[in-house]
Design an enzyme around this catalytic site. Structure first.
Site, short mmCIF file in Angstrom:
data_model
loop_
_atom_site.label_atom_id
_atom_site.label_comp_id
_atom_site.label_asym_id
_atom_site.label_seq_id
_atom_site.Cartn_x
_atom_site.Cartn_y
_atom_site.Cartn_z
CG ASP A 1 -0.17 -0.11 2.55
OD1 ASP A 1 0.86 -0.81 2.60
OD2 ASP A 1 -0.60 0.53 3.54
CG ASP B 1 7.11 4.16 2.09
OD1 ASP B 1 7.23 2.98 2.41
OD2 ASP B 1 6.52 5.00 2.81
CD GLU C 1 4.24 0.34 6.93
OE1 GLU C 1 5.06 0.59 7.81
OE2 GLU C 1 3.86 1.20 6.09
CD GLU C 2 2.88 3.92 4.40
OE1 GLU C 2 2.88 4.46 5.51
OE2 GLU C 2 3.87 3.90 3.65
CD GLU D 1 8.73 0.59 5.30
OE1 GLU D 1 8.87 1.63 4.61
OE2 GLU D 1 7.64 0.08 5.58
CG HIS E 1 4.85 8.87 4.13
ND1 HIS E 1 4.37 8.60 5.39
CD2 HIS E 1 5.12 7.66 3.59
CE1 HIS E 1 4.37 7.30 5.60
NE2 HIS E 1 4.83 6.70 4.52
ZN ZN Z 1 6.86 2.16 4.05
#
Ligand code: ZN
Length: 385
Positions: A84, A114, A146-147, A171, A358
């Site tokens: 995700d 990511d 995960e997010e 990561e 992000h």
């Molecule tokens: Zn990540």
């Protein structure tokens, strides 16, 4: 473009993965499934001889984990990542977030670093080992959510990973090995008193007065935790507690009837999330009893344990040798504690930088790709071949 195993090139694979939207969010309006990313990975891995298991996430339509295993037996290596991405703000991007775009030796795209890129790199890394017997299995593990909730990693059990002994969580760390991060708990405290005319305190029961007392207790707890727990590996070596938001009351001439506080605690390795609940409750109960007021404590999200792999573990020693870098700590949370709970030595290490994650114009630098392939290949050779 494909090589002798009929697998697309790394760049083609990253392009395909970035193309599939798989945003996960605690906001239902932004939340999407990840199943199409999982199916794409399965389509690449199954023809290579992997046994592929797609594990639906209970309670989430269109979400699943992928557990793809090459070879049989126990032990072995897990290369793990999440499928995700975080939500995105398209107007702030210079190019389409779902179209992998190369500019200035960087690959721009949502999830490029990511961490969809990691899967493409892992699939490229394993190709020399295809068609030969492995002494221990190689497992590609791709999770959902995960997010947001980490429900993907939460739903894994030991049987899913056939007793694998080592895990790499890919990561973005600029390919530096990381062996620890803090845990997170987020809590809400709601105090329900009684409103009334401000001219006479006895006409109500002031929730804000009670919250003031609760916060004094929490500040005291914060100091005690900082004295008790220290970890020199982190730039902020103690646990932290942040009061993030508070809402209560409405008017200066009304007794405050209700007050709510949200705060987080970032735990250091060795702290126990359940014990924190007990310590917080010990602050709340006496205030509630003395003031005859209703005080509720709740988790704003499921807690995440702190994570630490011992500095002298076999896995840490190996990745330090392979990368020439000492293992450090990261400031963000990962799925690593879940893999540790399944009994695996676990390291966080992957291509790209968290600085680009992000945010708009997320990218993976091209020069991260080949070194990452080389390191993963050496690890597969050591633990599986
Ligand atoms: Zn990540």
């Amino acid at each position: 473009m494909a090589n002798q195993n009929n697998i697309p090139s790394v760049l083609s694979m990253i392009t395909e993965l970035v193309k599939i939207p798989s945003v996960s969010s605690t906001l239902p309006s932004c939340d999407m499934g990840n199943i199409r990313v999982i199916e794409q990975l399965a389509m690449w891995l199954e023809p290579l001889g992997f046994q592929v298991k797609i594990q639906p996430i209970v309670g989430h339509k269109d979400k699943a984990n992928l557990i793809a295993t090459l070879g049989t037996g126990s032990g072995g290596l897990v290369l793990a990542g999440h499928t995700d991405t975080v939500p995105f703000n398209e107007s702030l991007w210079q190019s389409d977030p779902f179209v992998l775009t190369e500019r200035d030796s960087k690959l721009y795209g949502l999830g490029s670093t990511d961490m969809k890129g990691f899967f493409a790199i892992a699939i490229e890394a394993l190709q020399p080992f295809l068609g030969k017997p492995l002494k221990a299995p190689l497992i590609i593990l791709a999770t959902a959510d995960e997010e947001s909730s980490m429900d993907g990693a939460r739903s894994l059990v030991q049987a899913d990973v056939s007793g694998a002994r080592y895990a790499v969580v890919g990561e973005p760390t600029g390919l530096k090995p990381m062996r620890a991060h803090k845990g997170i708990v987020m809590k809400g405290i709601t105090i329900k008193g009684r409103s009334g005319h401000s001219s006479n305190p006895l006409l109500g029961n002031n929730a804000m007065d009670a919250m003031h007392e609760v916060m004094s207790g929490l500040i005291q707890l914060r100091q005690e935790l900082a004295l008790k727990y220290q970890h020199p590996g982190f730039s902020v070596p103690t646990p932290t507690m942040n009061f993030g938001c508070i809402h209560g009351g409405d008017n200066p001439n009304r007794i405050c009837g209700q007050c709510e506080l949200h705060f987080d605690i970032r735990t250091t390795p060795g702290m126990d999330n359940d014990e924190l609940d007990t310590l917080i409750q010990k602050i709340l109960t006496p205030v509630a009893e003395r003031r005859a007021i209703n005080i509720g404590l709740r988790a704003l999200m499921p807690g995440l344990a702190a994570y630490e792999e011992p500095a002298d573990s076999e896995l840490v020693t190996l990745v330090e040798q392979l990368t020439g870098q000492p293992a450090g700590t990261v400031g963000f949370a990962t799925e690593a504690p879940f893999f540790q709970q399944l009994g695996m030595q676990t390291i966080v290490m992957g291509p790209g930088s968290i600085d680009q994650a992000h945010q708009p114009d997320e990218f993976m630098a091209l020069d991260q790709i080949q070194p990452s392939i080389d390191v993963l290949r050496s690890m597969i050779k050591r633990f599986c071949a």
